[in-house]
Design a protein around this motif. Sequence first.
Motif, PDB file in Angstrom:
ATOM      1  N   SER A   7     -11.518  -1.458  -3.806  1.00  0.00           N
ATOM      2  CA  SER A   7     -12.134  -2.846  -3.289  1.00  0.00           C
ATOM      3  C   SER A   7     -11.746  -3.843  -4.042  1.00  0.00           C
ATOM      4  CB  SER A   7     -13.838  -2.543  -3.545  1.00  0.00           C
ATOM      5  OG  SER A   7     -14.118  -3.743  -2.880  1.00  0.00           O
ATOM      6  N   GLY A   8     -11.625  -3.719  -5.308  1.00  0.00           N
ATOM      7  CA  GLY A   8     -11.042  -4.841  -6.220  1.00  0.00           C
ATOM      8  C   GLY A   8      -9.647  -4.876  -5.825  1.00  0.00           C
ATOM      9  N   GLU A   9      -8.805  -4.266  -5.318  1.00  0.00           N
ATOM     10  CA  GLU A   9      -7.362  -4.289  -4.936  1.00  0.00           C
ATOM     11  C   GLU A   9      -7.359  -4.795  -3.317  1.00  0.00           C
ATOM     12  OE1 GLU A   9      -5.064  -1.172  -6.080  1.00  0.00           O
ATOM     13  OE2 GLU A   9      -6.170  -0.642  -7.763  1.00  0.00           O
ATOM     14  N   SER A  10      -8.388  -5.051  -2.740  1.00  0.00           N
ATOM     15  CA  SER A  10      -8.416  -5.590  -1.340  1.00  0.00           C
ATOM     16  C   SER A  10      -8.259  -4.233  -0.329  1.00  0.00           C
ATOM     17  CB  SER A  10      -7.687  -6.856  -1.357  1.00  0.00           C
ATOM     18  OG  SER A  10      -8.291  -7.806  -2.191  1.00  0.00           O
ATOM     19  N   PHE A  11      -8.227  -3.260  -0.621  1.00  0.00           N
ATOM     20  CA  PHE A  11      -8.058  -2.229   0.222  1.00  0.00           C
ATOM     21  C   PHE A  11      -9.307  -2.187   1.375  1.00  0.00           C
ATOM     22  CE2 PHE A  11      -5.356  -0.333  -2.971  1.00  0.00           C
ATOM     23  CZ  PHE A  11      -4.174  -0.346  -2.319  1.00  0.00           C
ATOM     24  N   PRO A  12      -9.033  -2.674   2.738  1.00  0.00           N
ATOM     25  CA  PRO A  12     -10.286  -2.765   3.538  1.00  0.00           C
ATOM     26  C   PRO A  12     -11.135  -1.492   3.774  1.00  0.00           C
ATOM     27  CG  PRO A  12      -8.235  -3.619   4.586  1.00  0.00           C
ATOM     28  CD  PRO A  12      -7.925  -2.942   3.206  1.00  0.00           C
ATOM     29  N   ASP A  13     -10.521  -0.328   3.641  1.00  0.00           N
ATOM     30  CA  ASP A  13     -11.256   0.983   3.924  1.00  0.00           C
ATOM     31  C   ASP A  13     -12.178   1.258   2.725  1.00  0.00           C
ATOM     32  OD1 ASP A  13     -12.123   3.307   5.291  1.00  0.00           O
ATOM     33  OD2 ASP A  13     -11.158   4.431   4.050  1.00  0.00           O
ATOM     34  N   ALA A  14     -11.463   0.809   1.571  1.00  0.00           N
ATOM     35  CA  ALA A  14     -12.269   1.054   0.054  1.00  0.00           C
ATOM     36  C   ALA A  14     -13.372   0.042   0.097  1.00  0.00           C
ATOM     37  CB  ALA A  14     -11.234   0.586  -1.087  1.00  0.00           C
ATOM     38  N   GLN A  15     -13.081  -1.352   0.710  1.00  0.00           N
ATOM     39  CA  GLN A  15     -14.089  -2.207   0.630  1.00  0.00           C
ATOM     40  C   GLN A  15     -15.285  -1.790   1.588  1.00  0.00           C
ATOM     41  OE1 GLN A  15     -11.729  -5.516   2.170  1.00  0.00           O
ATOM     42  NE2 GLN A  15     -11.730  -6.601   0.083  1.00  0.00           N
ATOM     43  N   TYR A  16     -15.079  -1.376   2.795  1.00  0.00           N
ATOM     44  CA  TYR A  16     -15.928  -0.647   3.719  1.00  0.00           C
ATOM     45  C   TYR A  16     -16.812   0.561   2.709  1.00  0.00           C
ATOM     46  CZ  TYR A  16     -17.650   2.839   7.156  1.00  0.00           C
ATOM     47  OH  TYR A  16     -18.403   3.808   7.661  1.00  0.00           O
ATOM     48  N   LEU A  17     -16.112   1.495   2.335  1.00  0.00           N
ATOM     49  CA  LEU A  17     -16.822   2.467   1.648  1.00  0.00           C
ATOM     50  C   LEU A  17     -17.593   1.813   0.408  1.00  0.00           C
ATOM     51  CD1 LEU A  17     -14.050   5.084   1.571  1.00  0.00           C
ATOM     52  CD2 LEU A  17     -15.964   4.925   2.897  1.00  0.00           C
ATOM     53  N   MET A  29       0.870  -1.257   0.020  1.00  0.00           N
ATOM     54  CA  MET A  29      -0.018  -0.084  -0.118  1.00  0.00           C
ATOM     55  C   MET A  29       1.002   1.193   0.014  1.00  0.00           C
ATOM     56  SD  MET A  29      -2.885  -0.812   2.909  1.00  0.00           S
ATOM     57  CE  MET A  29      -3.721  -2.304   2.848  1.00  0.00           C
ATOM     58  N   SER A  30       0.751   2.142  -1.012  1.00  0.00           N
ATOM     59  CA  SER A  30       1.607   3.379  -0.929  1.00  0.00           C
ATOM     60  C   SER A  30       1.066   4.361  -0.148  1.00  0.00           C
ATOM     61  CB  SER A  30       1.531   3.760  -2.513  1.00  0.00           C
ATOM     62  OG  SER A  30       0.231   4.441  -2.831  1.00  0.00           O
ATOM     63  N   GLN A  31       1.815   5.222   0.368  1.00  0.00           N
ATOM     64  CA  GLN A  31       1.345   6.077   1.368  1.00  0.00           C
ATOM     65  C   GLN A  31       0.491   7.002   0.878  1.00  0.00           C
ATOM     66  OE1 GLN A  31       5.040   7.739   2.866  1.00  0.00           O
ATOM     67  NE2 GLN A  31       5.465   6.134   4.375  1.00  0.00           N
ATOM     68  N   THR A  32       0.577   7.495  -0.732  1.00  0.00           N
ATOM     69  CA  THR A  32      -0.230   8.256  -1.155  1.00  0.00           C
ATOM     70  C   THR A  32      -1.739   7.518  -1.260  1.00  0.00           C
ATOM     71  OG1 THR A  32       0.348   7.568  -3.329  1.00  0.00           O
ATOM     72  CG2 THR A  32       1.542   9.321  -2.388  1.00  0.00           C
ATOM     73  N   THR A  33      -1.978   6.387  -1.257  1.00  0.00           N
ATOM     74  CA  THR A  33      -3.168   5.783  -1.436  1.00  0.00           C
ATOM     75  C   THR A  33      -3.916   5.590   0.062  1.00  0.00           C
ATOM     76  OG1 THR A  33      -2.276   4.455  -3.378  1.00  0.00           O
ATOM     77  CG2 THR A  33      -4.188   3.430  -2.223  1.00  0.00           C
ATOM     78  N   VAL A  34      -3.182   5.145   0.890  1.00  0.00           N
ATOM     79  CA  VAL A  34      -3.876   4.913   2.322  1.00  0.00           C
ATOM     80  C   VAL A  34      -2.783   5.609   3.211  1.00  0.00           C
ATOM     81  CG1 VAL A  34      -4.286   3.058   4.006  1.00  0.00           C
ATOM     82  CG2 VAL A  34      -4.330   2.342   1.460  1.00  0.00           C
ATOM     83  N   LYS A  84     -26.582  -8.183  -0.925  1.00  0.00           N
ATOM     84  CA  LYS A  84     -25.629  -9.409  -0.732  1.00  0.00           C
ATOM     85  C   LYS A  84     -24.197  -9.219  -0.663  1.00  0.00           C
ATOM     86  CE  LYS A  84     -25.281 -14.265  -2.021  1.00  0.00           C
ATOM     87  NZ  LYS A  84     -25.664 -15.366  -2.875  1.00  0.00           N
ATOM     88  N   THR A  85     -23.852  -8.296  -1.937  1.00  0.00           N
ATOM     89  CA  THR A  85     -22.485  -8.273  -2.260  1.00  0.00           C
ATOM     90  C   THR A  85     -21.996  -6.922  -1.261  1.00  0.00           C
ATOM     91  OG1 THR A  85     -22.520  -8.533  -4.372  1.00  0.00           O
ATOM     92  CG2 THR A  85     -20.658  -7.299  -3.778  1.00  0.00           C
ATOM     93  N   ALA A  86     -22.873  -6.279  -0.691  1.00  0.00           N
ATOM     94  CA  ALA A  86     -22.483  -5.211   0.279  1.00  0.00           C
ATOM     95  C   ALA A  86     -22.024  -5.782   1.597  1.00  0.00           C
ATOM     96  CB  ALA A  86     -23.382  -4.214   0.528  1.00  0.00           C
ATOM     97  N   GLU A  87     -22.883  -6.927   2.106  1.00  0.00           N
ATOM     98  CA  GLU A  87     -22.628  -7.861   3.196  1.00  0.00           C
ATOM     99  C   GLU A  87     -21.008  -8.427   3.288  1.00  0.00           C
ATOM    100  OE1 GLU A  87     -26.116  -9.622   4.012  1.00  0.00           O
ATOM    101  OE2 GLU A  87     -27.440  -8.080   4.415  1.00  0.00           O
ATOM    102  N   GLU A  88     -21.120  -9.039   1.844  1.00  0.00           N
ATOM    103  CA  GLU A  88     -19.698  -9.730   1.845  1.00  0.00           C
ATOM    104  C   GLU A  88     -18.640  -8.918   1.999  1.00  0.00           C
ATOM    105  OE1 GLU A  88     -20.408 -11.657  -1.864  1.00  0.00           O
ATOM    106  OE2 GLU A  88     -21.636 -13.154  -1.254  1.00  0.00           O
ATOM    107  N   LEU A  89     -18.721  -7.613   1.307  1.00  0.00           N
ATOM    108  CA  LEU A  89     -17.496  -6.681   1.474  1.00  0.00           C
ATOM    109  C   LEU A  89     -17.357  -6.182   2.873  1.00  0.00           C
ATOM    110  CD1 LEU A  89     -17.988  -4.694  -1.809  1.00  0.00           C
ATOM    111  CD2 LEU A  89     -16.260  -6.178  -1.117  1.00  0.00           C
ATOM    112  N   ILE A  90     -18.450  -5.920   3.504  1.00  0.00           N
ATOM    113  CA  ILE A  90     -18.249  -5.700   4.833  1.00  0.00           C
ATOM    114  C   ILE A  90     -17.574  -6.478   5.723  1.00  0.00           C
ATOM    115  CG2 ILE A  90     -19.595  -5.437   6.997  1.00  0.00           C
ATOM    116  CD1 ILE A  90     -19.440  -2.697   5.708  1.00  0.00           C
ATOM    117  N   GLY A  91     -17.672  -7.849   5.675  1.00  0.00           N
ATOM    118  CA  GLY A  91     -17.067  -8.956   6.109  1.00  0.00           C
ATOM    119  C   GLY A  91     -15.642  -9.068   5.803  1.00  0.00           C
TER     120      GLY A  91
END
Length: 366
Positions: free
Chosen positions: A39-49, A1-6, A66-73
């Motif tokens: 989210s596609g790159e598996s950044f947790p905060d991006a998945q949450y948002l 994770m780059s510092q500019t991304t996260v 359904k997908t939203a709940e999966e991403l939250i998990g």
Amino acid sequence: MSQTTVSQEGLYMPARSLMDCASVGYDLKGAAAAAERGSGESFPDAQYLYALFLYQGAAGVPRDRKTAEELIGLASAGGSKEAAIVQSEMSRNPEDVMERLVGLRLKGEQRNPNACSELFSMYDKGTPEVKKNHAEAVRWYTVCAEADDAEAQNTIGFMHLKGKGIPRDTEKGLYWLKRAADNGSAMAMFRIGDLYYQGSYDTEQDLKRAMEWFGRASDAGNKEAQYALGCIYSTPKTKTFDIKKGNRFFEKAAEQGHPEAQYQIGMSYAYGEGVERDPSMAVKWLEASAENGYQQASATSPPTMIPTRLSTSTTCKDNSCAAMWLAPTPPKACRQASTSWATRKYVSTDIDPTTPASRNTKYKMS
């Protein structure tokens, strides 16, 4: 994770930077697209948002709960504290409740002050739908503080001092309290004064600065500061002793319904301390103090001279019942006997009058 991304806090900045509704760069559709990519790159905060967008079907994103709940998990498992909270709420709330909660949360993530204020209240106290979580409460209310909300600044300052939901930080606490004071918060002025008076939270004790802040708070109408000044000025054998000035501050606080101040000014009138002796005024203020629940006004002092309860007494039109409060020897000083603001609930503006006090102990907030 780059510092500019996260960010250091784990926030996915390509989406977050577009979600501030007060910013000229606000672009909710762009934020949703960025969150989807992250989210596609598996950044947790991006998945949450992105899960929030999916759950609400917001910003052009098709609704897919359904997908939203999966991403939250996934986000929760990846370390997103925000996602973990939502996952817990999803497990115990019906869909209609979650629709409102997620919608409110999505507005909060856009730094909407009204949504953030509502979310603070919910997580600060807890509701049937959400569990109390001071860390989450601080996160939301900080948005309001940064938007120059004086009440939020006062509260966040207190929470930094107390370490409620966040590590204790006196410097940040004073920063927010002073910002609140600059924005007119009388309670923040009082709290700063009390910090200097007590020398608490690694603050150096400084009576002069304490009295300056109490004075500002008093001028702004804060009855706690007026009472504090009354006690400071009425404490004998000190450089600040000035009973007449103390009585003026007591009377100001008493007029605002402060029960201890009503007791103190009542006793001053009873004994003619710094004021002309006036039994009828003594009765007025002592009865007001008792009616406001201050036990010292109801049940103290020499036997047979002061009644154990005032609830059965009636206001005197003459001086006949004033003797009920008169004792052979007048009291010397006063004490702030109730729990201090620092150990009270931070949104409170009233002192708890449940602990008896006497006028022979120096003012103290402990």
